[in-house]
Scaffold this active site. Structure first.
Site, PDB file in Angstrom:
ATOM      1  N   LYS A   1      47.801  -7.303 -10.977  1.00  0.00           N
ATOM      2  CA  LYS A   1      46.603  -8.139 -10.884  1.00  0.00           C
ATOM      3  C   LYS A   1      46.387  -8.657  -9.472  1.00  0.00           C
ATOM      4  CE  LYS A   1      46.152  -9.429 -15.711  1.00  0.00           C
ATOM      5  NZ  LYS A   1      46.304 -10.456 -16.718  1.00  0.00           N
TER       6      LYS A   1
ATOM      7  N   LYS B   1      45.792   2.438 -19.998  1.00  0.00           N
ATOM      8  CA  LYS B   1      45.706   1.774 -21.316  1.00  0.00           C
ATOM      9  C   LYS B   1      44.285   1.277 -21.546  1.00  0.00           C
ATOM     10  CE  LYS B   1      46.673  -3.019 -20.225  1.00  0.00           C
ATOM     11  NZ  LYS B   1      47.378  -4.242 -20.362  1.00  0.00           N
TER      12      LYS B   1
ATOM     13  N   LYS C   1      39.701  -4.258 -21.569  1.00  0.00           N
ATOM     14  CA  LYS C   1      38.320  -4.748 -21.463  1.00  0.00           C
ATOM     15  C   LYS C   1      37.743  -4.538 -20.066  1.00  0.00           C
ATOM     16  CE  LYS C   1      39.906  -9.356 -20.324  1.00  0.00           C
ATOM     17  NZ  LYS C   1      41.344  -9.164 -20.425  1.00  0.00           N
TER      18      LYS C   1
HETATM   19  P1  TYM Z   1      46.488  -9.708 -24.359  1.00  0.00           P
HETATM   20  O1  TYM Z   1      45.547 -10.800 -24.729  1.00  0.00           O
HETATM   21  O2  TYM Z   1      46.216  -8.934 -23.125  1.00  0.00           O
HETATM   22  O3  TYM Z   1      46.613  -8.667 -25.537  1.00  0.00           O
HETATM   23  C1  TYM Z   1      46.888  -9.049 -26.883  1.00  0.00           C
HETATM   24  C2  TYM Z   1      47.827  -8.033 -27.523  1.00  0.00           C
HETATM   25  O4  TYM Z   1      47.225  -6.725 -27.514  1.00  0.00           O
HETATM   26  C3  TYM Z   1      48.147  -5.787 -26.970  1.00  0.00           C
HETATM   27  N1  TYM Z   1      47.381  -4.724 -26.268  1.00  0.00           N
HETATM   28  C4  TYM Z   1      47.499  -3.410 -26.519  1.00  0.00           C
HETATM   29  N2  TYM Z   1      48.258  -2.721 -27.397  1.00  0.00           N
HETATM   30  C5  TYM Z   1      48.131  -1.379 -27.428  1.00  0.00           C
HETATM   31  N3  TYM Z   1      47.268  -0.691 -26.632  1.00  0.00           N
HETATM   32  C6  TYM Z   1      46.481  -1.334 -25.736  1.00  0.00           C
HETATM   33  N4  TYM Z   1      45.629  -0.649 -24.967  1.00  0.00           N
HETATM   34  C7  TYM Z   1      46.580  -2.758 -25.653  1.00  0.00           C
HETATM   35  N5  TYM Z   1      45.954  -3.702 -24.902  1.00  0.00           N
HETATM   36  C8  TYM Z   1      46.465  -4.897 -25.284  1.00  0.00           C
HETATM   37  C9  TYM Z   1      49.010  -6.603 -26.013  1.00  0.00           C
HETATM   38  O5  TYM Z   1      50.243  -5.974 -25.757  1.00  0.00           O
HETATM   39  C10 TYM Z   1      49.148  -7.914 -26.764  1.00  0.00           C
HETATM   40  O6  TYM Z   1      50.206  -7.841 -27.694  1.00  0.00           O
HETATM   41  N6  TYM Z   1      50.323 -12.212 -22.322  1.00  0.00           N
HETATM   42  C11 TYM Z   1      49.712 -11.832 -23.569  1.00  0.00           C
HETATM   43  C12 TYM Z   1      49.274 -13.023 -24.417  1.00  0.00           C
HETATM   44  C13 TYM Z   1      50.366 -13.982 -24.769  1.00  0.00           C
HETATM   45  C14 TYM Z   1      51.445 -13.748 -25.678  1.00  0.00           C
HETATM   46  C15 TYM Z   1      52.149 -14.971 -25.734  1.00  0.00           C
HETATM   47  C16 TYM Z   1      51.847 -12.632 -26.411  1.00  0.00           C
HETATM   48  C17 TYM Z   1      50.472 -15.267 -24.346  1.00  0.00           C
HETATM   49  N7  TYM Z   1      51.545 -15.853 -24.917  1.00  0.00           N
HETATM   50  C18 TYM Z   1      53.299 -15.097 -26.530  1.00  0.00           C
HETATM   51  C19 TYM Z   1      52.998 -12.773 -27.197  1.00  0.00           C
HETATM   52  C20 TYM Z   1      53.698 -13.976 -27.242  1.00  0.00           C
HETATM   53  C21 TYM Z   1      48.440 -11.043 -23.269  1.00  0.00           C
HETATM   54  O7  TYM Z   1      47.860 -11.182 -22.215  1.00  0.00           O
HETATM   55  O8  TYM Z   1      47.979 -10.292 -24.300  1.00  0.00           O
END
Ligand code: TYM
Length: 329
Positions: free
Chosen positions: A114, A197, A200
């Site tokens: 990022k 991957k 958005k």
């Molecule tokens: P975030 O909001 O980017 O994504 C939410 C969840 O979706 C999964 N994901 C995917 N899985 C498969 N293929 C894809 N293309 C794909 N894009 C996203 C992510 O792996 C995630 O599980 N840092 C985390 C949010 C967070 C969190 C936490 C997660 C904050 N605190 C505590 C677990 C536990 C995030 O940005 O996810």
């Protein structure tokens, strides 16, 4: 015996979740509700680590909460809450940040990616400490298992390291959590660039659950496929086709060989249309309609949110209390 705990989170940084979020994480969240004590959170504190608009954030937080319920998260079975409504998250994050090495935080690849895109000067300190807040989210609830997609693996490793470090210094305080990653759907790929991957940040290659069905069909019909004609699961040589086959498998649960056989005498166009229709029927239509219906009663959503925050705070405050005592506060 008490059920083991699960925590996971999702950012409210778009108007809609996408099918990568769904297959990579949310579907597992729904399934785990019957067997585990589940805590699911919309992580709005994380959402301000990059540029944001307060009004849009508020709207997206509400919509994200509604989408979680629409995909099948049940507030009677699980504790569903908005992160900023539970003050123990940033409180524990501060303590944990004092146990995290500067270099250790700097090695997080999501931060590096990022900052590379936005430039170091434009990246916030919040973006740098983001994984520590994520660790606090998990450790507050003594979660054994954290259902996420592959991109979160490194953050989970940091969480485990911090838990072990704290436990070693102060005695047993935190459960050391494990990532729960379902291999096949851990990384759904971008429809336009199946080497990246789905995310958005590339809306043409990303299928949102709140997309209009026609828009979804268009995205699938223009999906990038590979050279050759054969429909075969071969991620190294046919990443586009394999991504579509994976999406079908994630929905139908059939063996890959059975899915391949279904397309034995068919072309890429058939595969794209079939996948698009399946996603529209099984995912987009039902989730979109349910979300829109839930958003029709904001008062009810806000009341469910407060209930969730109260339930979460009970658990979070017990953990924070023990941490505060141990560090001498
Ligand atoms: P975030 O909001 O980017 O994504 C939410 C969840 O979706 C999964 N994901 C995917 N899985 C498969 N293929 C894809 N293309 C794909 N894009 C996203 C992510 O792996 C995630 O599980 N840092 C985390 C949010 C967070 C969190 C936490 C997660 C904050 N605190 C505590 C677990 C536990 C995030 O940005 O996810």
């Amino acid at each position: 015996m008490a059920k083991s705990s699960v925590l996971s989170g999702i950012q409210p940084t778009a108007d809609s979740f996408h099918i990568g979020n769904y297959f990579g994480a949310l579907r597992q969240w729904v399934q785990m509700q019957d067997t585990h004590e589940c805590f699911y959170t919309v992580v709005d504190l994380h959402a301000i680590t990059a540029e944001f608009d307060p009004k849009v954030l508020k709207k997206r937080t509400l919509s994200s909460f509604a989408q979680l319920l629409a995909v099948g998260i049940d507030t009677k079975k699980s504790t569903v809450f908005v992160q900023s409504q539970v003050p123990q998250h940033p409180q524990l994050a501060w303590v944990l940040s004092c146990f995290t090495g500067f270099g250790e935080a700097g090695r997080m690849t999501q931060f590096k990616d990022k900052t590379q895109k936005g430039g170091q000067e434009r990246s916030s300190v919040g973006l740098f400490t983001y994984p520590i807040l994520q660790a606090a989210d998990i450790l507050l609830y003594q979660a054994q298992s954290v259902p996420v997609g592959e991109d979160q693996r490194q953050h989970l490793e940091l969480t485990r390291d911090l838990a072990v470090r704290f436990n070693n210094q102060f005695g047993q305080t935190f459960v050391v959590p494990e990532a729960f990653i379902v291999k096949e759907s851990a990384k759904i790929l971008d429809l336009q660039d199946p080497t990246a991957k789905m995310s958005k940040s590339s809306p043409q290659g990303c299928v949102f659950i709140m997309d209009e069905p026609d828009a979804v069909m268009k995205k699938f019909k223009t999906a990038m496929t590979d050279s050759g004609k054969e429909i075969k699961y071969d991620p190294a040589n046919k990443p586009g086709v394999s991504n579509l086959l994976n999406i079908i498998k994630a929905i139908t649960n059939e063996e890959m060989s059975a899915i391949e056989a279904q397309f034995a005498n068919k072309g890429y166009g058939d595969l794209k249309t079939f996948t698009g229709e399946l996603v529209v029927e099984k995912i987009v239509k039902p989730f979109r309609e349910k979300t829109l219906a839930l958003l029709g009663d904001e008062k009810e959503l806000n009341s469910l949110m407060s209930e969730g925050a109260q339930k979460a705070e009970k658990v979070a405050s017990a953990t924070l209390k023990s941490v505060y005592e141990k560090v001498g506060f």
